[in-house]
Write a protein that holds these residues in place. Sequence first.
Motif, PDB file in Angstrom:
ATOM      1  N   ALA A  48      -2.923  19.687 -16.443  1.00 23.47           N
ATOM      2  CA  ALA A  48      -3.276  18.928 -15.361  1.00 23.47           C
ATOM      3  C   ALA A  48      -4.697  19.075 -15.154  1.00 23.47           C
ATOM      4  O   ALA A  48      -5.203  20.231 -15.072  1.00 23.47           O
ATOM      5  N   PRO A  49      -5.708  18.168 -14.938  1.00 19.77           N
ATOM      6  CA  PRO A  49      -6.951  18.230 -14.602  1.00 19.77           C
ATOM      7  C   PRO A  49      -7.069  18.760 -13.192  1.00 19.77           C
ATOM      8  O   PRO A  49      -5.834  18.785 -12.491  1.00 19.77           O
ATOM      9  N   LEU A  50      -8.258  18.919 -12.951  1.00 22.23           N
ATOM     10  CA  LEU A  50      -8.535  19.426 -11.292  1.00 22.23           C
ATOM     11  C   LEU A  50      -8.417  18.015 -10.546  1.00 22.23           C
ATOM     12  O   LEU A  50      -9.143  16.967 -10.967  1.00 22.23           O
ATOM     13  N   LEU A  51      -7.692  17.964  -9.481  1.00 15.97           N
ATOM     14  CA  LEU A  51      -7.533  16.665  -8.907  1.00 15.97           C
ATOM     15  C   LEU A  51      -8.450  16.661  -7.424  1.00 15.97           C
ATOM     16  O   LEU A  51      -8.458  17.668  -6.800  1.00 15.97           O
ATOM     17  N   ARG A  52      -9.503  15.610  -7.326  1.00 16.02           N
ATOM     18  CA  ARG A  52     -10.004  15.534  -6.139  1.00 16.02           C
ATOM     19  C   ARG A  52      -9.777  14.216  -5.481  1.00 16.02           C
ATOM     20  O   ARG A  52      -9.478  13.193  -6.170  1.00 16.02           O
ATOM     21  N   ARG A  53      -9.613  14.307  -4.285  1.00 14.05           N
ATOM     22  CA  ARG A  53      -9.416  13.264  -3.472  1.00 14.05           C
ATOM     23  C   ARG A  53     -10.649  12.593  -2.552  1.00 14.05           C
ATOM     24  O   ARG A  53     -11.042  13.317  -1.919  1.00 14.05           O
ATOM     25  N   GLY A  91      -8.576  13.573 -21.765  1.00 14.36           N
ATOM     26  CA  GLY A  91      -9.018  14.957 -21.970  1.00 14.36           C
ATOM     27  C   GLY A  91      -9.956  15.318 -20.555  1.00 14.36           C
ATOM     28  O   GLY A  91     -10.603  15.987 -20.551  1.00 14.36           O
ATOM     29  N   ALA A  92      -9.638  14.505 -19.485  1.00 11.98           N
ATOM     30  CA  ALA A  92     -10.236  14.817 -18.319  1.00 11.98           C
ATOM     31  C   ALA A  92      -9.920  16.043 -17.727  1.00 11.98           C
ATOM     32  O   ALA A  92      -8.801  16.692 -17.871  1.00 11.98           O
ATOM     33  N   GLY A  93     -11.165  16.864 -17.511  1.00 13.73           N
ATOM     34  CA  GLY A  93     -11.117  18.042 -16.651  1.00 13.73           C
ATOM     35  C   GLY A  93     -11.036  17.968 -15.296  1.00 13.73           C
ATOM     36  O   GLY A  93     -10.504  18.654 -14.458  1.00 13.73           O
ATOM     37  N   MET A  94     -11.600  16.716 -14.645  1.00 14.55           N
ATOM     38  CA  MET A  94     -11.522  16.419 -13.195  1.00 14.55           C
ATOM     39  C   MET A  94     -10.975  14.872 -13.076  1.00 14.55           C
ATOM     40  O   MET A  94     -11.825  14.179 -13.819  1.00 14.55           O
ATOM     41  N   ILE A 137     -11.433   7.926 -11.395  1.00 10.00           N
ATOM     42  CA  ILE A 137     -12.625   8.353 -12.001  1.00 10.00           C
ATOM     43  C   ILE A 137     -12.284   9.660 -12.770  1.00 10.00           C
ATOM     44  O   ILE A 137     -11.720  10.625 -12.205  1.00 10.00           O
ATOM     45  N   ASP A 138     -12.548   9.618 -14.246  1.00  5.87           N
ATOM     46  CA  ASP A 138     -12.464  10.985 -15.070  1.00  5.87           C
ATOM     47  C   ASP A 138     -13.603  11.222 -15.570  1.00  5.87           C
ATOM     48  O   ASP A 138     -14.443  10.586 -15.844  1.00  5.87           O
ATOM     49  N   ASP A 139     -13.647  12.606 -16.205  1.00  4.63           N
ATOM     50  CA  ASP A 139     -14.754  13.033 -17.105  1.00  4.63           C
ATOM     51  C   ASP A 139     -14.464  13.313 -18.618  1.00  4.63           C
ATOM     52  O   ASP A 139     -14.907  14.182 -19.175  1.00  4.63           O
ATOM     53  N   GLY A 140     -13.553  12.426 -19.083  1.00  2.63           N
ATOM     54  CA  GLY A 140     -12.975  12.430 -20.245  1.00  2.63           C
ATOM     55  C   GLY A 140     -13.812  11.912 -21.310  1.00  2.63           C
ATOM     56  O   GLY A 140     -14.949  11.631 -20.984  1.00  2.63           O
TER      57      GLY A 140
END
Length: 179
Positions: free
Chosen positions: A48-53, A84-87, A114-117
Amino acid sequence: ELIISESDRLTVLADSLLRSRGKPRLVRLNVHELLERVASLIAAEDGAPLLRRDYDPSLPPAVGDGDRLYQLMLNLARNAVEAGAGMLTLRTRVEFGARLGERLRRAVLRIDVIDDGRGVPAEISASLYQPLVSGRADGSGLGLALASEIADEHGGELRHSSRPGATTFTLLLPLEVSP
């Protein structure tokens, strides 16, 4: 409890896919609760990626079919993980003066995933919401087609912008609909 809840939801989803689809069951719902369910499920998965709300607490209740909208958001979040999202960021806003289809709306609910994949491959970007179109060799190409269909059922729209390291999928839903 999460596994039982997901099992029940998938049973309902399978039933709805097998019978003819009617109009969505519109009720007032809190989109943040819906997004928290998505976040809980994603956080429980391996890798699981780091989740931000980034939620707008002043949002009015939305109107929609909670199960169908949950499926839409879960498809978007899972695609981010598979890219491949880390966030992974879940963001809510009200957007004023937005165009949905041919209609200019006074206000719409905007939900961004939104992701950084890796991003959406340029060669499939224009046909991304068509059935059987996938950016992964092992992808079914049904997740975004279903997500787009659910958005349409709600009088909304699904959009995206992407480049490697910065992909945003946006769900826009009208706010003036009554249940």
